[in-house]
Design a protein around this motif. Structure first.
Motif, short mmCIF file in Angstrom:
data_model
loop_
_atom_site.label_atom_id
_atom_site.label_comp_id
_atom_site.label_asym_id
_atom_site.label_seq_id
_atom_site.Cartn_x
_atom_site.Cartn_y
_atom_site.Cartn_z
N ASN A 45 67.54 80.29 9.90
CA ASN A 45 67.31 81.24 10.99
C ASN A 45 65.88 81.79 10.94
N PRO A 46 64.95 81.12 11.63
CA PRO A 46 63.55 81.56 11.58
C PRO A 46 63.19 82.61 12.62
N ARG A 47 64.18 83.14 13.33
CA ARG A 47 63.85 83.92 14.53
C ARG A 47 63.32 85.33 14.25
N TYR A 48 63.75 85.95 13.17
CA TYR A 48 63.16 87.25 12.86
C TYR A 48 61.72 87.05 12.40
N MET A 49 61.54 86.03 11.61
CA MET A 49 60.21 85.74 11.09
C MET A 49 59.23 85.38 12.21
N MET A 50 59.73 84.62 13.19
CA MET A 50 58.84 84.17 14.26
C MET A 50 58.49 85.27 15.24
N TYR A 51 59.52 86.00 15.70
CA TYR A 51 59.22 87.01 16.71
C TYR A 51 60.07 88.27 16.61
N GLY A 52 60.45 88.60 15.37
CA GLY A 52 61.13 89.88 15.16
C GLY A 52 62.46 90.00 15.87
N ALA A 53 63.17 88.89 16.02
CA ALA A 53 64.45 88.91 16.74
C ALA A 53 65.44 89.85 16.05
N LYS A 54 66.23 90.51 16.88
CA LYS A 54 67.20 91.48 16.37
C LYS A 54 68.51 90.78 15.99
N TYR A 55 69.10 91.19 14.87
CA TYR A 55 70.42 90.68 14.48
C TYR A 55 71.25 91.79 13.88
N LYS A 56 72.55 91.67 14.02
CA LYS A 56 73.47 92.59 13.35
C LYS A 56 74.10 91.86 12.17
N ALA A 57 74.05 92.50 11.00
CA ALA A 57 74.66 91.91 9.81
C ALA A 57 75.77 92.82 9.33
N LEU A 58 76.76 92.23 8.69
CA LEU A 58 77.77 93.05 8.03
C LEU A 58 78.34 92.33 6.82
N CYS A 59 78.90 93.13 5.93
CA CYS A 59 79.51 92.56 4.73
C CYS A 59 80.90 92.05 5.14
N ALA A 60 81.08 90.72 5.09
CA ALA A 60 82.30 90.12 5.65
C ALA A 60 83.54 90.57 4.89
N ASN A 61 83.42 90.81 3.60
CA ASN A 61 84.60 91.20 2.83
C ASN A 61 84.86 92.71 2.86
N ARG A 62 83.99 93.48 3.51
CA ARG A 62 84.22 94.92 3.68
C ARG A 62 83.83 95.33 5.10
N ALA A 63 84.22 94.49 6.05
CA ALA A 63 83.72 94.65 7.42
C ALA A 63 84.18 95.95 8.06
N GLY A 64 85.30 96.49 7.58
CA GLY A 64 85.81 97.69 8.20
C GLY A 64 85.17 98.97 7.68
N GLU A 65 84.43 98.85 6.59
CA GLU A 65 83.83 100.05 6.00
C GLU A 65 82.58 100.48 6.74
N GLU A 66 82.20 101.71 6.48
CA GLU A 66 81.02 102.25 7.15
C GLU A 66 79.75 101.58 6.65
#
Ligand SMILES: *Cc1c(COP(=O)(O)O)cnc(C)c1O
Length: 437
Positions: free
Chosen positions: A330-351
């Motif tokens: 995934n070169p898109r943040y590096m290339m043009y600062g693309a936005k992404y949402k990340a989450l911890c898959a094994n604790r997805a419900g936590e804050e």
């Protein structure tokens, strides 16, 4: 909370895609891993085809811009969903043909097609060629003559002078783009004249593409008006009424919860209203309408799973969460600062109580997936999911540092299957030639 209908959280508090536990998928296939939901992809296709049917009596075609994610399975799905296909290279064309995509529904784009690529496309009888420049019109005529084709259907790519990349889109009259013919300079009119005169070329319409990740409807409306104005000028000048209007792609998708998912119907409804109004005012017949969504077909349907490695807290500076992928997949943040949402898959419900920078494994400081982004507290071994990676991730991937590309797994009705195999270490040197002796 999520960017697509196919994502959810199960009773264990883990992220699911198409009902399958992402932590289990990571365990079964390893990480990094691209995962896509087939039902979501098909739903995204149908939103367009149904909207075209409803708003314009189906007088047109939805083309999937395959550069967003080109692989045989995506081509097969697009064909089944009655979409057409945009290709921009011999490689994408080959992929489509290998998947059995009907050639007459393939449109060949590109701002610098080689003579070999044009010959390939003509031999395979692709539906239409979208011509980008004067030299290409010449090459098209020559290649058509060389293989004895009498009528090659073409569209001309026009720069309508609309910049939809700024937040408040503007009519710039912008001509500084490497794609297409400019209206303002008279170049577009000259190209029309040449194309109409060319013996073996059949000019059927005009194309424009005003940008990408656009959430506003107005730029598309304005583009339709500008293009039809040019249709009318052409008719007045040459007596020829073109029949196809291609408004390109560029419809935005949600990358996080701040992006509002706009119903694609809205783009079409407004564009169609403008088309009907313009045609009535200018005395034109309603054209066949082509749309070319890329990102919005596979984009929201895909996620990437990684395993968290080192977590480095630099006091007073930032916390780096390192994953086993990065700019290679995934070169898109590096290339043009693309936005992404990340989450911890094994604790997805936590804050998501931490603020972290997600770094890749590649030997570049800029190899980041996202900076200062909210995340659940994570530790080495956790599974990290990055959302909305179905478009322009695999298709932009590389083997930097000789890291094999991850596989793509497709999920459907509770089952998963590999649609693109992951590369092996052997693949990393399969094209190397060692001098003997
Ligand atoms: C990139 C591109 C598309 C697809 O754009 P998206 O933003 O992915 O929808 C369509 N048409 C042309 C000519 C393009 O260059």
């Amino acid at each position: 909370m999520f960017t697509a209908d196919c994502l959810n959280i199960n009773e264990k508090g883990r992220l699911t895609i198409g009902g399958l536990d992402t932590v289990a998928l990571a365990g079964e296939y390893g990480t990094p891993l691209y995962v896509m939901d087939e039902t979501q992809i098909r739903q995204n296709c149908r939103r367009y085809t149904q909207a075209l049917e409803r708003c314009y009596d189906g007088r047109g075609m939805v083309l999937y811009a395959s550069k967003a994610l080109s692989c045989k399975e995506l081509c097969r799905i697009a064909a089944q969903e009655n979409l057409g296909l945009d290709v921009v290279s011999a490689g994408e064309l080959h992929t489509a043909l290998q998947a059995g995509f009907p050639a007459e529904r393939i449109y060949f784009h590109g701002n610098n097609k080689t003579p070999e690529e044009i010959r390939f496309a003509l031999r395979e009888n692709v539906g239409q060629i979208v011509a980008d420049n004067l030299a290409e019109l010449q090459t098209l005529s020559e290649e058509a003559r060389a293989i004895g084709r009498s009528r090659v259907k073409i569209l001309l790519r026009i720069k309508p002078g609309i910049d939809a990349h700024t937040h408040d889109f503007i009519r710039t009259g912008q001509i500084d783009s490497k794609f297409g013919f400019a209206l303002e300079t008279g170049e577009a009119m000259r190209a029309v004249e040449l194309a109409l005169r060319a013996e073996r070329l059949d000019l059927v319409g005009l194309h424009c593409h005003i940008g990408s990740q656009i959430f506003e409807v107005d730029p598309f409306v304005l583009a339709a008006e500008v293009m039809l104005g040019f249709f009318a000028e052409i008719k007045a000048r040459f007596g020829t009424e073109l029949t196809q209007l291609n408004l390109g792609g560029g419809m935005g998708i949600p990358y996080d919860e701040h992006d509002e998912a706009r119903p694609y119907e809205a783009y079409l409804e407004h564009a169609v209203a403008a088309i009907r109004e313009s045609c009535a005012r200018l005395g034109l017949r309603l054209p066949t309408l082509l749309l070319e969504p890329g990102r919005s077909i596979p984009g929201p349907a895909g996620i990437t799973l990684y395993t968290v490695g080192a977590v480095k807290e630099i006091p007073g500076v930032r916390t780096y969460v390192t994953v086993d992928g990065g700019m290679g997949d995934n070169p898109r943040y590096m290339m043009y600062g693309a936005k992404y949402k990340a989450l911890c898959a094994n604790r997805a419900g936590e804050e998501a109580s931490e603020t972290v920078t997600i770094a890749g494994r590649y030997c570049e400081s800029g190899d980041l997936i996202q900076e200062f982004t909210p995340l659940q507290p994570v530790a080495p071994g956790d599974v990290l999911a990055v959302l909305s990676t179905g478009a322009y991730n695999y298709s932009m991937s590389s083997n930097y540092n000789r890291v094999p590309r991850p596989p793509i797994v497709m999920v459907k009705e509770g089952e998963s299957r590999v649609i693109v195999r992951g590369e092996t270490l052997e693949d990393m040197c399969r094209n190397d030639c060692l001098r003997q002796g």
